[in-house]
Scaffold this active site. Structure first.
Site, PDB file in Angstrom:
ATOM      1  N   GLU A   1      -5.055   2.081   2.821  1.00  0.00           N
ATOM      2  CA  GLU A   1      -4.857   0.868   3.515  1.00  0.00           C
ATOM      3  C   GLU A   1      -5.145   0.962   4.794  1.00  0.00           C
ATOM      4  O   GLU A   1      -5.945   0.695   5.773  1.00  0.00           O
ATOM      5  CB  GLU A   1      -3.541  -0.137   3.491  1.00  0.00           C
ATOM      6  CG  GLU A   1      -3.657  -1.108   4.075  1.00  0.00           C
ATOM      7  CD  GLU A   1      -3.230  -1.335   5.552  1.00  0.00           C
ATOM      8  OE1 GLU A   1      -3.186  -2.239   6.276  1.00  0.00           O
ATOM      9  OE2 GLU A   1      -2.598  -0.442   6.051  1.00  0.00           O
ATOM     10  N   GLU A   2      -4.491   2.128   5.481  1.00  0.00           N
ATOM     11  CA  GLU A   2      -4.398   2.660   6.703  1.00  0.00           C
ATOM     12  C   GLU A   2      -5.869   2.849   7.274  1.00  0.00           C
ATOM     13  O   GLU A   2      -6.234   2.983   8.721  1.00  0.00           O
ATOM     14  CB  GLU A   2      -3.345   3.568   7.301  1.00  0.00           C
ATOM     15  CG  GLU A   2      -2.116   3.399   6.932  1.00  0.00           C
ATOM     16  CD  GLU A   2      -1.533   2.333   7.879  1.00  0.00           C
ATOM     17  OE1 GLU A   2      -2.070   1.789   8.823  1.00  0.00           O
ATOM     18  OE2 GLU A   2      -0.163   1.843   7.538  1.00  0.00           O
TER      19      GLU A   2
ATOM     20  N   ASP B   1      -0.214   4.336   1.041  1.00  0.00           N
ATOM     21  CA  ASP B   1      -0.545   5.460   2.061  1.00  0.00           C
ATOM     22  C   ASP B   1       0.135   5.190   3.361  1.00  0.00           C
ATOM     23  O   ASP B   1       0.761   4.119   3.571  1.00  0.00           O
ATOM     24  CB  ASP B   1      -2.009   5.733   2.391  1.00  0.00           C
ATOM     25  CG  ASP B   1      -2.577   4.233   2.879  1.00  0.00           C
ATOM     26  OD1 ASP B   1      -2.384   3.201   2.451  1.00  0.00           O
ATOM     27  OD2 ASP B   1      -3.403   4.251   3.797  1.00  0.00           O
TER      28      ASP B   1
ATOM     29  N   HIS C   1       0.604  -1.265  -0.241  1.00  0.00           N
ATOM     30  CA  HIS C   1       0.046   0.124  -0.111  1.00  0.00           C
ATOM     31  C   HIS C   1       0.832   1.154  -0.107  1.00  0.00           C
ATOM     32  O   HIS C   1       1.978   1.292   0.549  1.00  0.00           O
ATOM     33  CB  HIS C   1      -0.983  -0.070   1.166  1.00  0.00           C
ATOM     34  CG  HIS C   1      -0.659   0.050   2.519  1.00  0.00           C
ATOM     35  ND1 HIS C   1      -0.383   1.092   3.188  1.00  0.00           N
ATOM     36  CD2 HIS C   1      -0.310  -0.918   3.471  1.00  0.00           C
ATOM     37  CE1 HIS C   1       0.170   0.834   4.564  1.00  0.00           C
ATOM     38  NE2 HIS C   1       0.162  -0.310   4.539  1.00  0.00           N
TER      39      HIS C   1
ATOM     40  N   ASP D   1       5.922   1.324   6.606  1.00  0.00           N
ATOM     41  CA  ASP D   1       4.853   0.675   6.549  1.00  0.00           C
ATOM     42  C   ASP D   1       3.912   1.603   5.671  1.00  0.00           C
ATOM     43  O   ASP D   1       3.446   2.633   6.049  1.00  0.00           O
ATOM     44  CB  ASP D   1       3.995   0.492   7.906  1.00  0.00           C
ATOM     45  CG  ASP D   1       2.494   0.226   7.650  1.00  0.00           C
ATOM     46  OD1 ASP D   1       2.296  -0.272   6.504  1.00  0.00           O
ATOM     47  OD2 ASP D   1       2.017   0.311   8.707  1.00  0.00           O
TER      48      ASP D   1
ATOM     49  N   ASP E   1       3.167  -6.577   3.827  1.00  0.00           N
ATOM     50  CA  ASP E   1       2.700  -5.449   4.787  1.00  0.00           C
ATOM     51  C   ASP E   1       2.669  -5.711   6.247  1.00  0.00           C
ATOM     52  O   ASP E   1       2.044  -5.182   7.259  1.00  0.00           O
ATOM     53  CB  ASP E   1       1.209  -5.151   4.377  1.00  0.00           C
ATOM     54  CG  ASP E   1       1.002  -3.618   5.055  1.00  0.00           C
ATOM     55  OD1 ASP E   1       1.677  -3.119   5.559  1.00  0.00           O
ATOM     56  OD2 ASP E   1      -0.386  -3.591   5.209  1.00  0.00           O
TER      57      ASP E   1
HETATM   58 ZN    ZN Z   1       0.784  -1.190   6.358  1.00  0.00          ZN
END
Ligand code: ZN
Length: 409
Positions: free
Chosen positions: A176-177, A82, A80, A142, A199
């Site tokens: 995603e977050e 973001d 991801h 992340d 992830d």
């Molecule tokens: Zn993540």
């Protein structure tokens, strides 16, 4: 591979791609669109095919065609774009080569360090290249680490045609977050037989079990009356909210549970005597217990409502994602493939039920089984976040090894 991986990671990390819960656009922030468009250019440059940016969901997808004579399942790798809800303005990654095992000074001016007493796992990184923040932002490893590892693995395949692989699809998506990006992921267009997100955290981690997740939104209506004349007429929504919170099982909260134990958590509560809005999340790995928890919660609302002159608690209860294990356990070969790749590279697998959800929790239920591979990052979502270059390289090697083992099957 290392130099390109480091350069790529730092380049990605410097861009602010924070998602925004309060935005209704797709993706939720324009910086994610800009990042995705640049990424698409980069994927074309390294030689991937069918590179596309999909405006309706914000995903960049691309193909690495097979170099085999025989047909093998198509594997997807997903990360991801973001970053979490933490300052991402002016991210300045600090590269500490040959880490000496001491406290890491992040910011001399502000006196911010990652201390070895607070983070003893730093001992695992002695002699390695550790990348940290400057103490004022998150790092965004992340999931920029996952992205950089996937892209670098694809580049490695293109530069080394002797590495065997079937068709590979890659996808990089937004939001995603805040739990939204994967909801719009187009599994039919992606056309993979199975996939992995990159992830997770520390090297060795692997997840194919996640929570089942629901959210409950309560609106509590009070009756606000002047306190001097309130006898027998005031209903204080603030007190009702407090009573409701304490009527839930007090041991079943995140701070008192671990492993496979589920919970209820009050995640926000605002209001006045007149009205309170409260949000709870409900989590459990086991589907039946999860359903029971939701029923229990709804029944408690009913029970409260019966004690009032009128129903005063409104409930909106909805599911957010489900435990991917319930689907993946029908065919564990994709778990075995990944863990065999770990072992073949000398990486000790650390497989635990994840106390959260991943993009794979949603994508798996769209029909594409998608467990989660490590990225090498630690202390996610804050200023102490860091990742080692060696960890990212191991993640890239896992991608290559999974493809090689899949090609030889
Ligand atoms: Zn993540």
């Amino acid at each position: 591979m290392n130099e390109r991986l480091l350069e790529r990671f730092v380049k990605y990390a410097k861009v602010n791609t924070r998602s925004d819960m309060n935005s209704q656009t797709v993706p939720t922030t324009y910086s994610q669109v800009e990042f995705a468009l640049k990424l698409a250019e980069e994927l074309k440059e390294i030689g991937l095919e069918e590179v596309e940016y999909n405006e309706s969901n914000g995903f960049v997808t691309a193909t690495l065609p097979s170099n085999l004579q025989h047909k093998v399942p198509t594997i997807g790798f997903i990360a991801h774009i973001d970053t979490a809800d933490f300052n991402a303005e002016n991210i300045q990654p600090q590269v500490h080569t040959n880490y000496d095992g001491k406290d890491i000074l992040l910011n001399e001016k502000l006196g911010i360090v990652i201390s070895t007493t607070e983070f003893p796992q730093l001992a695992n990184y002695v002699g390695k290249t550790v990348i940290t923040t400057d103490g004022t932002t998150l790092l965004g490893a992340d999931d920029k680490a996952g992205m950089a590892s996937i892209v670098t693995a694809m580049e490695e395949f293109i530069q080394h045609p002797e590495l065997p692989h079937g068709k590979i699809r890659v996808a990089f998506g937004p939001d995603e977050e805040i739990g939204r990006g994967a909801l719009l992921f187009d599994v039919d267009h992606f056309q993979a037989d199975f996939a992995y997100t990159l992830d997770s955290g520390v090297v060795g981690k692997f997840e194919y079990e996640t929570f089942n997740a629901a959210q409950a939104e309560l609106t509590i209506k009070g009756t606000s009356v002047h306190p001097g004349t309130a006898k027998d007429s005031m209903v204080n929504a603030l007190l009702v909210a407090a009573q409701f919170a304490t009527a839930l099982p007090q041991e079943e909260v995140p701070e008192k549970t671990e492993g496979y134990q589920g919970f209820y958590m009050l995640s926000s509560q605002v209001g006045t005597i007149d009205e309170v809005k409260a949000t709870y999340i409900i989590r459990d790995h086991d589907k039946e217990t999860f359903e029971n928890r939701k029923q229990y919660f709804a029944a408690l609302v009913d029970q409260f409502n019966k004690t009032f002159d009128q129903p005063r608690i409104g409930l909106k209860l909805y599911d957010q994602y489900y435990n991917m294990r319930d689907i993946i356990e029908n065919d564990l070969s994709i778990v075995e493939l990944a863990l065999d790749a770990y072992k073949s590279l000398g990486i000790e697998p650390d497989v635990k039920a994840f106390r959260g959800g991943t993009d794979g929790s949603i994508i798996t239920y769209k029909g594409l089984p998608t467990p989660n591979i490590f990225t090498g990052a630690e202390n996610l979502h804050g200023k102490y976040e860091f990742v080692s270059l060696e960890g990212m390289e191991q993640a890239a090697q896992v991608v290559i090894e999974i493809a090689r083992m899949n090609a030889e099957k």
